[in-house]
Design an enzyme around this catalytic site. Structure first.
Site, PDB file in Angstrom:
ATOM      1  CG  ASP A   1       5.020  12.898  -2.060  1.00 58.69           C
ATOM      2  OD1 ASP A   1       5.588  13.663  -1.269  1.00 58.69           O
ATOM      3  OD2 ASP A   1       5.148  11.653  -2.011  1.00 58.69           O
TER       4      ASP A   1
ATOM      5  CG  HIS B   1       6.253  14.640   5.188  1.00 60.02           C
ATOM      6  ND1 HIS B   1       5.199  13.774   4.973  1.00 60.02           N
ATOM      7  CD2 HIS B   1       7.134  14.401   4.167  1.00 60.02           C
ATOM      8  CE1 HIS B   1       5.440  13.041   3.899  1.00 60.02           C
ATOM      9  NE2 HIS B   1       6.592  13.411   3.387  1.00 60.02           N
TER      10      HIS B   1
ATOM     11  CG  ASP C   1       6.185   9.873   3.036  1.00 56.51           C
ATOM     12  OD1 ASP C   1       6.958  10.375   2.228  1.00 56.51           O
ATOM     13  OD2 ASP C   1       5.031   9.502   2.726  1.00 56.51           O
TER      14      ASP C   1
END
Length: 303
Positions: A65, A61, A206
């Site tokens: 980070d 994504h 995530d």
């Protein structure tokens, strides 16, 4: 052999002792990078691997980070006189995001091709392996990835000899080619056994736990999964921010029947991940709180 290195294991921000989560894999001359956050180049340098031969970069994504290290990575590749095209794979919006980041890396001696993932799952075939993207559950569009190395069946010498196929044609049949000799057609299935178990690495960060992750990680040789929080009491926080705890990751690994799980993408506040592994290993014994640079050479099962 499939070489796998978890270059960094941190989430949110790089730390003096932990780089941001990034995975690099090498197979049969092809190098694959998944995610490229700030500091990925340094982690790669510490490992002793070079960014120049990277063929594919996949992005889960577009949070910083996971992608903010891309401009520097591209410039380093260019400074190394790379000329081969580079393939980038990621969610919808990849082209726009990459073009925006390239404002600070505008001139490169190689072409970049962006491929945006369509739908909840998509497969990208390569020579001898494939990359599978699958949608996970984060607060932005996010994907996990499988790297799958296929393995053909064994060459059946007795069948080839019984059919009278000359030895010089065996290699072509092994490679999947059809051979025509004296008006007769010989196909690979006539001399090859059934497909054998290959290799699979599953990588996801995530996300909340999903059945899609369990399905895609089924019987993975290595399941690399986010463990943002080690503390069980932070489950509600994990839900709020669409992350997961160590225990939730362990439950998915168990249900997926993975051979081994490496935890990654730790919160900056999680200083000693190993302190929370007791409960994890009660659920899934073959679990490791991975550290930066952890590497494995995955080999085919002997038969």
């Amino acid at each position: 052999m499939l070489e796998v290195c978890l270059l960094g294991t941190g989430g949110m921000m790089p730390l003096p002792y932990r780089w941001l989560t990034s995975l690099m894999a090498r197979y049969n001359g092809t190098s694959i990078l998944i995610d490229c956050g700030e500091g990925t180049q340094i982690a790669m340098k510490e490992k002793g691997w070079s960014p120049k031969p990277i063929d594919v970069i996949c992005f889960t994504h577009f949070h910083a980070d996971h992608i903010s290290g891309l401009p520097g990575m591209l410039l380093t590749m260019g400074n190394a006189e790379r000329t081969e095209p580079l393939l980038l794979i990621g969610p919808k919006g990849l082209t726009k995001t990459v073009n925006a980041l390239r404002v600070i890396a505008p001139e490169l001696p190689f072409q970049i091709r962006c491929v945006e993932i369509e739908g909840n799952e998509q497969t990208f075939p390569f020579d001898g392996f494939r990359i599978e993207a699958f949608r996970v559950n984060h607060n932005v569009i996010c994907y996990g990835y499988n790297i799958v190395v296929e393995r053909a069946g064994k060459f059946q010498l007795d069948k080839a000899e019984a059919l009278g196929i000359e030895k010089r044609y065996w290699n072509r049949l092994q490679k999947g080619e059809t051979v025509e000799l004296d008006g007769k057609i010989y196909t690979p299935d006539m001399v090859m056994g059934g497909a054998r178990k290959g290799l699979k690495v599953t990588y996801c960060t995530d996300t909340r736990p999903t059945e899609g992750i369990v399905k895609n990680a089924y019987q993975a040789d290595l399941f690399i999964c986010e463990g943002m929080y080690g503390e069980a009491e932070k489950k509600e926080k994990a839900k709020e921010h669409k992350h997961m705890t160590f225990l939730e990751a362990a439950d998915m690994a168990k249900r997926a029947q993975a051979r081994q799980m490496w935890l990654t993408h730790y919160s900056p506040s999680l200083v000693r991940p190993e302190d929370f592994m007791g409960g994890v290993r009660k659920i899934f014994p073959d679990a490791i709180a991975a550290k930066d640079g952890r590497t494995v050479d995955l080999m085919f099962d002997e038969e």
